[in-house]
Write a protein that holds these residues in place. Structure first.
Motif, PDB file in Angstrom:
ATOM      1  N   ARG A   1      46.433 115.333 -33.791  1.00 10.67           N
ATOM      2  CA  ARG A   1      45.330 114.405 -34.072  1.00 10.67           C
ATOM      3  C   ARG A   1      44.169 114.612 -33.098  1.00 10.67           C
ATOM      4  O   ARG A   1      42.994 114.507 -33.487  1.00 10.67           O
TER       5      ARG A   1
ATOM      6  N   ASN B   1      52.492 115.048 -32.776  1.00 11.16           N
ATOM      7  CA  ASN B   1      51.537 114.450 -33.711  1.00 11.16           C
ATOM      8  C   ASN B   1      50.269 114.007 -32.989  1.00 11.16           C
ATOM      9  O   ASN B   1      49.160 114.131 -33.528  1.00 11.16           O
TER      10      ASN B   1
ATOM     11  N   THR C   1      58.495 114.086 -31.562  1.00 13.43           N
ATOM     12  CA  THR C   1      57.428 114.445 -32.504  1.00 13.43           C
ATOM     13  C   THR C   1      56.192 113.567 -32.357  1.00 13.43           C
ATOM     14  O   THR C   1      55.106 113.964 -32.795  1.00 13.43           O
TER      15      THR C   1
END
Length: 337
Positions: free
Chosen positions: A124, A120, A116
């Motif tokens: 971003r 992530n 993950t």
């Protein structure tokens, strides 16, 4: 990702694979070159071989994790590359095509490994693009410059936090809007949609496609590199858009993307075809245009997908013909050396 199918002989495949492996930095990740970055072709080959070759698997794990050093820790966004054979000496320019490729790479890595942290990071990076590179229309600007003041190295600036940076100012944005780079972002958003099942990414990609069709399409069916430039048409721009349309169709199953893919591929054939492959550009401002082997290989992959989408063997035959005309020597020389 499935390993790519080729018409190479086994010795040629083995030679290319060994050439690739000999250039890998197994300790730090990336290649054993001065610059550290994620390289499109090498990373995608590593994804295809991830469960088949333990050396490549370990190298990719190290490469992905160390590539996070290239992400701006305050605003996100990926720096172009790092120098001195390290991941921690970045050139601070942030190019749209780089943002798109890292989003795509991190979502693929998440899909393969379930890590993950990669997903992530992709989320971003897209947030950075929306904050700093989003234009007034549906598309994205080309880049954010490295330095706050032209000619003044900005390493100290990038150590600042949000408040401190805003007090100093924001590096300027190159507000050029190019087709190939936005097609790459369309693909990145579609992969983010697959990874997250979040429709905001799908909706944005479809908004971008609609804007491109309305504003970049020429009378003869090709798509312009820039919105107001009718003097030059790029093979890479149009083939990247074809790739994005095919992915959009596979995800949405909307017939408009199937039809548009077929029409665009036919227009590419009508305009860029030569005896020895597809030339890189046409138009009044096009210089004598070479045949770029890697661009032709990527196009082959796209029209093989098109053959499946349309259930039309013609495109398989065209792909085979192009492959046979692009000399093996030129393809081999395009591998890292």
């Amino acid at each position: 990702n499935e390993p790519a199918k080729t018409n190479f002989s086994d010795p040629t495949v083995e030679k290319l694979s060994e050439n690739f492996k000999s250039n890998l930095d197994y300790e730090k990740g990336g290649y054993n070159w001065n610059h550290k970055l994620l390289d499109y072709d090498g990373i995608n080959y590593a994804f295809a071989m991830y469960h088949q070759d333990s050396l490549i698997k370990n190298w990719l794990d190290i490469t992905i994790k160390n590539s996070y050093h290239l992400i701006d820790q305050t605003w996100s966004g990926v720096y172009q590359y790092s120098t001195k054979n390290e991941w921690t000496n970045p050139h601070f320019e942030k190019l749209l095509r780089v943002q798109a490729f890292y989003i795509e790479s991190y979502t693929h890595y998440y899909g393969i490994t379930g890590d993950t942290s990669a997903l992530n990071a992709a989320i971003r990076i897209h947030a950075y693009c929306n904050r700093f590179l989003a234009s007034e229309n549906a598309l994205y600007f080309n880049s954010q410059n490295a330095d706050l003041n032209p000619g003044e190295h900005a390493a100290d600036y990038y150590q600042l936090n949000e408040t401190e940076r805003l007090a100093e100012g924001i590096p300027s944005i190159d507000k050029s809007i190019f087709l190939k780079e936005n097609a790459a972002m369309i693909k990145a958003l579609l992969y983010l949609h697959i990874a997250t099942n979040n429709d905001q990414y799908l909706n944005k990609s479809e908004e971008m496609i609609a804007y491109i069709f309305k504003n970049f399409k020429s009378k003869d069916g090709l798509f312009k590199r820039e919105i107001n430039n009718n003097k030059i048409f790029s093979f890479a721009d149009n083939s990247h858009l074809l790739d994005a349309l095919l992915l959009a169709f596979r995800i949405t199953e909307k017939s408009i993307y199937q039809t548009s893919s077929a029409e665009l591929a036919q227009n590419i054939e009508s305009n860029f075809k030569t005896e020895n492959g597809r030339i890189s550009a046409i138009g009044d401002l096009a210089l004598p245009a070479p045949i770029i082997g890697l661009d032709n290989l990527k196009y082959i992959s796209s029209i093989e997908q098109l053959a499946t989408v349309l259930a039309d063997k013609k495109w398989k035959d065209i792909a085979k013909s192009i492959f046979e005309k692009v000399e093996n020597k030129g393809i081999e020389n395009s591998a890292p050396t």
